[in-house]
Scaffold this motif. Structure first.
Motif, PDB file in Angstrom:
ATOM      1  N   SER A 177       0.827  -1.193   0.000  1.00 37.50           N
ATOM      2  CA  SER A 177       0.000   0.000   0.000  1.00 37.50           C
ATOM      3  C   SER A 177       0.867   1.251   0.000  1.00 37.50           C
ATOM      4  CB  SER A 177      -0.913  -0.055   1.216  1.00 37.50           C
ATOM      5  OG  SER A 177      -1.605   1.124   1.362  1.00 37.50           O
ATOM      6  N   GLY A 178       1.951   1.192   0.765  1.00 41.96           N
ATOM      7  CA  GLY A 178       2.862   2.327   0.789  1.00 41.96           C
ATOM      8  C   GLY A 178       3.530   2.571  -0.558  1.00 41.96           C
ATOM      9  N   GLN A 179       3.710   1.521  -1.328  1.00 41.65           N
ATOM     10  CA  GLN A 179       4.346   1.666  -2.652  1.00 41.65           C
ATOM     11  C   GLN A 179       3.307   1.773  -3.766  1.00 41.65           C
ATOM     12  OE1 GLN A 179       7.523   1.839  -2.681  1.00 41.65           O
ATOM     13  NE2 GLN A 179       8.338   0.716  -0.941  1.00 41.65           N
ATOM     14  N   GLN A 180       2.061   1.975  -3.402  1.00 40.23           N
ATOM     15  CA  GLN A 180       0.975   2.103  -4.381  1.00 40.23           C
ATOM     16  C   GLN A 180       0.771   0.841  -5.205  1.00 40.23           C
ATOM     17  OE1 GLN A 180      -0.837   4.529  -3.956  1.00 40.23           O
ATOM     18  NE2 GLN A 180       0.429   6.095  -3.013  1.00 40.23           N
ATOM     19  N   ILE A 181       0.959  -0.296  -4.571  1.00 44.50           N
ATOM     20  CA  ILE A 181       0.708  -1.564  -5.245  1.00 44.50           C
ATOM     21  C   ILE A 181      -0.567  -2.174  -4.668  1.00 44.50           C
ATOM     22  CG2 ILE A 181       1.578  -3.892  -5.678  1.00 44.50           C
ATOM     23  CD1 ILE A 181       4.396  -2.699  -5.072  1.00 44.50           C
TER      24      ILE A 181
END
Lengths: 143, 1143
Positions: free
Chosen positions: B731-735
């Motif tokens: 989520s932090g890496q926009q995945i």
């Protein structure tokens, strides 16, 4: 005036309690930061979680000393909190690290209010018991 | 004075073009005019007992079915010609407005305004007064919408759609009027209505229940009289009322005088003069129109037919008289006054059943008429009901005794209740119920009031829904409140032309110069002409300050389970074939990247480097400490390497065909996926078919098959937090990770679903998938196709703001909550919805309206940063009655389901079930309390707006998520719980309470025209009970994600040959998944109907045709949730149980 084991326990309890007050202050502030969107819940949980066990252990440790010293009244005052701590840790969410705070559920308003209320109550309890330990220490020393 | 509704906006947002066609005018008018709409729905005779038969083992059902007989002959045969004349012919998608409605709406507005003043007949104060302003509004709207189409270059062409939809104007009425109406209402309306509407029951009652016999006697002559007089001299005697019945919503009867005369004939009436207006309104609103229409069909077809005949002449006559009548368009639909359920509106919003609706609307006045004609008799017969009806009149609410109503389901979809903000423009501008919906349409002023009403307060939102109409704005400055960052919306207050007051925090903000500029007239001035102020759903193209980094490209990574079980299921071949076909349709721009990774007990990477002849496979056996074998070429540009990707997809199915590796290292594969995509973000699609039993995140099989009838709480929760933590990192890496589970064995969905739950992914489940099972393959293919080609938004966040005094309490759905009101959604897809519970933290007495605003910031697949803003505005209520009568039963069920999932995960399944029952009991108790009747009533009373709640709760208790006593695989249960949290409400409702329709006589059913001018038959919805089935019939059940057709053993040969295209009954085999296209009416109608149902869904779902003696019929029969199944209560028993609990 005698410096016995009970007095020693009280002194330890006094010092430990001072730490606990700081812990719960930090806790209250951290939860408040979450509420006001200052911090990311993942970071906040990462900083809160390592402090949970030390707090519980410290509290249990000086209560154990007090129990050994025969200060039963003091011990029974703290017993509910000890039991609460044990239960709290037992029912923590499934997690692989230490601690009780889960970043995915902490933002739930129920959880936040619970944590905040818990923090304030503990802070008050530790403050009051700080003075009680002080009194107890002096009382034991004088007796 | 106005109390309009906001249909127009909602319509614009409807997904399909034909919805647009069905503007409100067309709807009303077409309904009004269509005799077809008067057709009684065809149903089987009601069994003697109103109790649903209790059903034991499935085998017993056939016999039950056999008892029922078809009532096809009851249905009057309506020729298609007739239908066509009555249903307006649309002239084109954009401007479909039926001839009829066109007249009313644009008719010289000035004229209209003056008219009502002229003939303020005493009888019709309410009606007359209302239309005028409305017409005025109408005209305004027209012009404004015209302006809007030209407004800014940024607005897509779809905006023209505004025109047809806009004019849906809604019918204002004042509370005063309501009050009058209620008081003037003849007493004991409810009972009479019941009887009229449930003739079959009447017989029953007369034999069994002494109390109601009298009414029946009263009623029957009325019916006859009514129908006979109608059929003969339609206009003269009943003309006005019939007209009112026909056009209750749009068109007031051309002449009021006849009506008055009619009333004058009945001196016993309490206040004859005020009655005519009151009744349509009253009935429409509080009295369930659905109820009315649903039932009468059965035994009094003539009555309805009569109406239908009556209706036509007035329709034609109406046109010339429109000016005189003043309010055709604007005249309030009967239902508009009501605080709560307003059937026409929602139906209009979705335009699902335009022709059915008129029934609802027309019916009430007809009933009124009957009431009116014999008020005296009823009065005497119903003496004891005086108190009761007095209260009804007082509070403007009608209630139902649920125990007396076996057929409570309306024949059409249940519309969302109307939100009444008291101002025409605001109602129009309000957010569509399909996008944003609240459990109440009026927010209680205090937390105490909410507590008393026992209603859950919450919102359901479907923020990224595919919309056919969406204004897109590109501007330099996005106008937002300076303190709370709310986007400007239709519900703000303009202090003057330079300043606006935020409706969430009440701060007064400056308005930028640009905002006052009107590009159409090229002048500065009134800011309310801007699209931001006209529409509460709007999309901005965001300037650079809304980006933390340049918009990411679309990146797709596919993780494929290639273990032994996966090969046996054969999903890979299906997947690769679909992917090969849809590769070019993947949303994205020139930068789109794609990659593949297969895993069993090792990780197989595929390098698609330039210059290679074929994909280069690299296998990594060390799964405990994963690394990337090569820094690039694992994710490649789709356009550049299209051929290589296609080669790979052709090779893949065979590549692992001889594997005997039974392990699956899902955890390691996800970790490496996280590494691969960390720099860009994107979408990971995982296809998992076996238990991930090796490497990091390994789980063990912990399901005990003998315990499937219940589920222990730990089994519903993850066994480790590996997937959750990884999801948070993703989520932090926009995945975002989407999970396709194509399992034949337990895969511990509860644990592995964590990867999608917290990364904003979607979860698709195909239990017992085998490539040899056509049905499973069909639904997998269809779902996959939709998944691959649907819109996608990357690196999204959604913030939900609400008016000061309220707070969002808990969120439900797949996402990560990053702060109190901010959801982090690495991907957003158009099929996921969210729920949130709302808490009232302060007293809202000083506030006029409550607004909720959801702003979704995302990167489109074309690399544009966009903000989609939805604003929902709700009025406040300060009495308990108001609050309860504003409940939205479907939304409540949706929210309760989400809360119950939490409850069953935290505490236990039985707790959650108990909570459901308590919710029903509490709400009915609160209602009883609000009626203030003491213990004088024996029945189980429910208000109109909550009458289906017990039914839905009985149904949800048998939903796979919450049922006990029936064997449910743990994975299926967990998936059902996830669905409960993430499905959009309409789909969720179909899963909870599927729609059942008779389809054996579609050619006899009423039809409507859809957007393509194709007639669509509209059979009435049936209760999910075997008493509604008959062995001479065929029934279609729409479960949301699939449909089933059950063909009865004695169905006519014509139906088999014609509609289904099979030779005889035995040749319907289990593999029959589609209906051949044939050249006969029955077949065409069936196809049209199925297409019509599919049009409402995100994709065409799979269809299964089941013979009544096939082993598969269990899947159909287990959905008949109103009957008693093994050890769960039937609906009637559930009601009895509720009754003992309601104090």
């Amino acid at each position: 005036m005698a410096f016995n084991f009970a007095a020693f326990s009280y002194i330890i309890a006094l010092i430990g309690d001072a730490f606990l007050i700081f812990f719960s202050l930090f806790h209250v502030i951290a939860i408040d930061e979450l509420k006001t969107d200052y911090k990311n819940p993942i970071d906040q949980c990462n900083s809160l979680n390592p402090l949970v066990l030390p707090e519980y252990i410290l509290h249990m440790f000086f209560n154990l000393l007090l129990a050994f010293a025969g200060e039963w009244f003091t011990f029974f005052i703290n017993l509910p909190l000890i039991l609460y701590h044990i239960n709290r840790y037992r029912t923590r969410p499934v997690m692989s690290t230490v601690g009780i705070y889960d970043p995915t559920s902490i933002m739930n308003q129920d959880q936040l209010t619970l944590c905040q209320r818990e923090g304030w109550i503990k802070l008050a309890f530790y403050l009051i018991s700080f003075f009680y330990y002080l009194y107890g220490m002096i009382y034991v020393l004088i007796a | 004075m106005a109390e309009p509704n906001g249909v127009a906006m909602q319509q614009q947002q409807a997904t399909k073009p034909q919805y647009q066609f069905n503007g409100i005018h067309s709807n009303h008018s077409s309904r009004g005019a269509s005799p077809a709409s008067q057709l009684p729905p065809i149903r089987g005779n009601i069994p003697m007992s109103q109790l649903p038969p209790s059903r034991g083992p499935i085998d017993a059902v056939t016999q039950k079915i056999g008892q029922l007989s078809v009532s096809g002959q009851n249905t009057p045969n309506i020729s298609p010609n007739k239908l066509k004349t009555s249903t307006p012919n649309p002239e084109g998608i954009q401007n479909h407005r039926p001839v009829f409605s066109e007249n009313p709406s644009p008719v010289v507005p000035s004229n209209m305004e003056s008219v009502p003043l002229n003939d303020n007949g005493s009888s019709d104060i309410a009606n007359r007064n209302l239309p005028a302003p409305q017409n005025a509004l109408n005209s305004n709207i027209f012009t404004s919408s015209n302006q809007r189409t030209h407004l800014s270059g940024g607005i897509p062409p779809t905006q023209q759609n505004v025109l047809p939809n806009r004019p849906q104007v809604n019918l204002p009425s004042t509370s005063n009027v309501i009050g009058q109406n209620y008081f003037s209402q003849p007493n004991n309306v409810p009972q009479v209505l019941q009887n009229q509407n449930m003739p079959p029951q009447n017989q029953m009652f007369s034999s069994s229940q002494s109390g109601q016999v009298l009414q029946n006697k009263n009623m029957s002559p009325q019916n006859q009289m009514f129908s006979s007089s109608q059929s003969g001299q339609s206009v003269s005697n009943f003309g006005p009322s019939a007209v009112a019945a026909a056009f209750p919503s749009q068109i007031r009867p051309p002449t009021m005088n006849p009506q008055q005369q009619n009333f004058a004939q009945y001196p016993q009436q309490v206040k004859p003069t005020t009655q005519p207006p009151s009744q349509p309104q009253f009935r429409g609103v509080q009295q369930p129109p659905q109820f009315n229409t649903g039932l009468p069909a059965r035994t009094s077809p003539y009555n309805q037919l009569g109406q239908g005949q009556v209706l036509q002449p007035p329709t034609q006559r109406l046109n010339p008289q429109i000016n005189y009548n003043a309010g055709p368009v604007a005249a309030p639909p009967p239902s508009l006054n009501g605080p709560s359920t307003l059937p026409p509106r929602a139906a209009l919003a979705s335009n699902r059943y335009p022709t059915n609706m008129p029934q609802q609307q027309q019916q009430p006045p007809a009933n009124n008429m009957q009431n009116l004609s014999y008020p005296n008799q009823q009065y005497t017969a119903q003496q004891p009901g005086v108190v009761q009806t007095g209260f009804n009149r007082l509070w403007g609410s009608e209630h139902h005794d649920l125990l007396q109503l076996p057929n409570i389901l309306p024949p059409t979809k249940i519309p969302a209740p109307q939100i009444n903000l008291g101002q025409e423009q605001l109602n129009q501008a309000n957010c569509s119920a399909e996008v944003f919906r609240c459990t109440v349409t009026k927010i209680p002023e205090t937390a105490g009031l909410l507590q008393k009403s026992r209603l859950p307060l919450g919102l359901l939102i479907h923020p990224f829904k595919d919309l056919s109409y969406l204004p897109v704005i590109q501007c330099n400055v996005i106008v937002r409140c300076r303190s709370c960052r709310t986007y400007i919306n239709p519900f703000v207050y303009f202090v003057d032309t330079k300043r606006w007051k935020c409706n969430l925090c009440f701060r007064v903000n400056e308005l930028p110069e640009e905002f006052q500029y009107d590009p159409v007239t090229k002048t500065y001035g009134d800011p309310s002409r801007r699209p931001e102020i006209k529409s509460s759903t709007i999309e901005y193209i965001a300037p650079a300050e809304y980006m933390l980094r340049p918009p990411q490209p679309a990146v797709y990574l596919f993780l494929l389970d290639v273990s032994r079980l996966a090969f046996e299921s054969g999903y890979l071949e299906v997947l690769c074939n679909v992917l090969l076909e849809e590769l070019k349709n993947l949303p994205g721009d020139a930068r789109t990247q794609i990659g593949f990774l297969a895993y069993d007990s090792a990780l197989h990477f595929f390098s698609l480097a330039e210059g290679l002849n074929q994909p280069h496979e690299m296998t990594i056996l060390d799964i405990d400490d994963v690394f990337l074998p090569t820094p690039d070429n694992l994710l490649v540009n789709l356009k550049d390497r299209m051929e290589m990707v296609e080669d790979l997809l052709k090779l893949l199915p065979q590549r692992f065909s001889n594997t005997f590796d039974g392990n699956s290292a899902l955890g390691a594969a996800l970790q490496v996926a996280h590494k691969m995509m960390g720099a860009t973000g994107g979408r990971v699609s995982v296809f998992q078919s076996s238990l991930p039993n090796t490497g990091p995140g390994a789980v063990t099989a912990r399901e005990d098959p003998s315990q499937r009838s219940t589920a222990e709480t730990p089994l519903l929760n993850p066994v480790n937090d590996f997937y959750k933590r990884l999801a948070l990192e993703c989520s932090g890496q926009q995945i975002a990770v989407d999970l396709f589970v194509v399992n034949s064995q337990y895969v511990d969905m509860a644990t592995i679903s964590g990867i999608s739950r917290f990364s904003g992914g979607s979860i698709h489940h195909f239990p017992l998938f085998k490539s040899t099972r056509p049905l499973a393959v069909d639904s997998f293919q269809k779902d996959l196709r939709r998944y691959l080609t649907r819109k996608i938004g990357f690196e999204a966040v959604m913030r939900v703001r609400c008016t000061r005094g309220l707070a969002i309490h808990t969120f439900h759905g797949n996402f990560f909550v990053r702060s109190t009101d901010l959801l982090s959604l690495p991907n957003i897809n158009p099929d996921s919805a969210f729920g949130m519970q709302v808490a009232i933290e302060e007293t809202l007495t000083d506030t006029q309206q409550i607004s909720f605003q959801a702003a979704l910031l995302y990167t489109s697949s074309k690399g544009e940063r966009r903000i989609r803003v939805h604003t929902l505005c709700l009025p406040l209520a300060n009495t308990l009655q108001d609050v309860i009568n504003s409940a939205d039963q479907q939304c409540i069920v949706g929210l309760l389901g989400k809360m119950a999932v939490d409850r069953s995960m935290q505490s236990s399944l039985s707790d959650a079930r108990e909570a459901f029952i308590n919710a029903a009991v509490d709400q009915l108790t609160a209602y009883k309390f609000s009626l203030n009747m003491g213990n004088s009533t024996n029945g189980l009373l429910a208000p109109e707006c909550l009458k289906l709640l017990p039914l839905f709760i009985a149904a949800i208790l048998k939903h796979p998520a919450f049922r006990i006593g029936t064997a449910t695989r743990l994975d299926d249960r967990v998936k059902a719980m996830i669905d409960m949290k993430t499905l959009p409400l309409p789909l969720l409702m179909q899963q909870i309470y599927p729609d059942l329709y008779p389809i054996h006589n579609l050619e006899l059913q009423e039809v409507i025209l859809n957007g393509e001018e194709e007639p669509v038959p509209l059979p009435p919805r049936l209760h999910l009970s075997s008493r509604c089935l008959e062995n001479k019939g065929a029934f279609l059940m729409d479960c949301g994600d699939h449909m089933m057709i059950l063909v009865g053993p004695n169905v006519s040969r014509e139906f088999l040959n014609g509609a289904l295209g099979v030779d005889d009954y035995q040749s319907i085999n289990d593999g029959m998944l589609e209906i051949p296209v044939l050249d006969n009416l029955a077949n065409q109608r069936l196809h049209q109907f199925i297409n019509y149902l599919n049009d409402e869904k995100p994709y065409n779902v799979s269809l299964q045709i089941i013979r009544d003696n096939s082993p598969n019929r269990g899947v159909f029969l287990e959905k008949l949730i109103e009957d008693r199944l093994e050890n769960s209560l039937s609906y009637h028993e559930f009601l009895q149980h509720l009754k003992t609990q309601v104090k």
